[in-house]
Design a protein around this motif. Structure first.
Motif, PDB file in Angstrom:
ATOM      1  N   HIS A  92       0.874  -1.168   0.000  1.00  0.00           N
ATOM      2  CA  HIS A  92       0.000   0.000   0.000  1.00  0.00           C
ATOM      3  C   HIS A  92       0.910   1.216   0.000  1.00  0.00           C
ATOM      4  CE1 HIS A  92       1.003  -0.713   4.193  1.00  0.00           C
ATOM      5  NE2 HIS A  92       0.434   0.402   4.596  1.00  0.00           N
ATOM      6  N   ASP A  96       5.339   4.967   5.302  1.00  0.00           N
ATOM      7  CA  ASP A  96       6.477   4.092   5.629  1.00  0.00           C
ATOM      8  C   ASP A  96       6.633   2.938   4.639  1.00  0.00           C
ATOM      9  OD1 ASP A  96       3.980   3.360   6.737  1.00  0.00           O
ATOM     10  OD2 ASP A  96       4.927   1.942   8.105  1.00  0.00           O
ATOM     11  N   HIS A  97       5.869   2.968   3.553  1.00  0.00           N
ATOM     12  CA  HIS A  97       5.955   1.897   2.545  1.00  0.00           C
ATOM     13  C   HIS A  97       6.309   2.437   1.163  1.00  0.00           C
ATOM     14  CE1 HIS A  97       4.101  -1.184   5.220  1.00  0.00           C
ATOM     15  NE2 HIS A  97       3.701  -0.080   5.819  1.00  0.00           N
ATOM     16  N   ASP A 194       0.715  -4.387   6.011  1.00  0.00           N
ATOM     17  CA  ASP A 194       0.125  -3.995   7.294  1.00  0.00           C
ATOM     18  C   ASP A 194      -1.213  -4.696   7.540  1.00  0.00           C
ATOM     19  OD1 ASP A 194       2.325  -2.432   7.520  1.00  0.00           O
ATOM     20  OD2 ASP A 194       1.275  -0.512   7.633  1.00  0.00           O
ATOM     21  N   HIS A 250       6.137  -5.072   9.623  1.00  0.00           N
ATOM     22  CA  HIS A 250       6.727  -4.354  10.757  1.00  0.00           C
ATOM     23  C   HIS A 250       7.222  -5.216  11.913  1.00  0.00           C
ATOM     24  CE1 HIS A 250       5.720  -0.698   8.788  1.00  0.00           C
ATOM     25  NE2 HIS A 250       4.412  -0.873   8.874  1.00  0.00           N
TER      26      HIS A 250
HETATM   27 ZN   LIG Z   1       3.153   0.434   7.781  1.00  0.00          ZN
END
Ligand SMILES: [Zn+2]
Length: 261
Positions: A92, A96-97, A194, A250
């Motif tokens: 996605h 942070d991706h 996630d 994560h």
């Molecule tokens: Zn994330």
């Protein structure tokens, strides 16, 4: 990432210790070049910090922003160049991706249509915070997909790239979240992004440290759908352990498995 409160983030140690989370990126040597699943944060993110990533993310995640840990620098340390990365499949487009996308401007970015649209339109306040226009300002070469009717291990799926790289739509965390399945010899690796955060969530009696449980529920675009998809992944893990290795973006415990091997 080094969020405060290790006991409520990692489920170990003390509340007064600093927690650890990773941005787990999968790099595949394909027939026509390298393929990356997720990109973590990028070089410009390391340079500009909060101005680019947002104050909320910086305060919660407390990323180290070490350029040496970016995908680009790691690819270079393996002896490749940025242009060798031909395809990227972000699970996605959260901050942070998607941060590494500008480091590979020539790569084709494979994504569900709903996710691309969500990241560009940023319709709600939470989406204005989680998606960062600067990370997409270079104009990625998109290849978009609609959730398909194909099945992969009993789950709805879309073939991307080849029969060996498959998107598994898992709506809930975001509008177009997808897990990415990659065939690795006899087995499949399933990068779950996630769709879950903590290895304990894939156990028959799921567990999750409270900060991560709260965070996942809080940021989900549709929490019920997220939990339903998480339950589907749990069933997959229970029933197809021999065929599918799954990991979240994560979790440090899952990441450590691959560091050791
Ligand atoms: Zn994330």
């Amino acid at each position: 990432m080094c969020p405060f409160g290790r006991s409520i983030v990692n489920g170990t140690g003390s509340f007064f210790e600093v927690g650890r989370m990773v941005a787990h990126v999968l790099l595949i040597e394909g027939e026509d070049g390298l393929v990356a699943v997720d990109t973590g944060v990028g070089l410009d993110d390391c340079r500009e910090g909060a101005a680019r990533l947002g104050h909320g993310f910086m305060a919660f995640a407390r990323p180290t922003l070490d350029p040496a840990e970016t995908l680009l620098r790691q690819v270079e340390r393996l002896g490749f160049r940025a242009s060798d990365v031909k395809h990227i499949l972000p699970t996605h487009l959260d901050v942070d991706h998607a941060g590494g996308l500008p480091d590979f401007p020539e790569a084709t970015v494979h994504i569900l249509e709903a996710e691309k649209t969500a990241a560009i339109e940023r319709r709600t306040l939470p989406e204005r915070l989680r998606y960062r226009p600067a990370q997409l300002a270079h104009g990625p070469r998109w290849k978009v997909y609609e959730p398909g009717g194909e099945r992969w291990m009993g789950l709805s799926s879309v073939r991307a790239l080849s029969d060996d790289v498959v998107l598994v739509p898992t709506y809930g965390h975001t509008r177009g979240h997808a897990c990415v399945a990659v065939r690795a010899g006899e087995k499949w690796l399933l990068h779950c992004g996630d769709a879950y955060f903590f290895h304990g969530e894939m156990q028959p009696e799921p567990t999750c440290p409270p900060a991560l449980r709260f965070f996942q529920g809080h940021v989900a675009i549709d929490d019920r759908a997220r939990l339903e998809n998480q339950a589907r992944l749990r069933t997959l893990h229970a029933e197809r352990k021999a065929d599918v290795e799954l990991f979240s973006a994560h979790c440090i415990v899952e990441f450590a498995r691959y560091q050791a091997s």
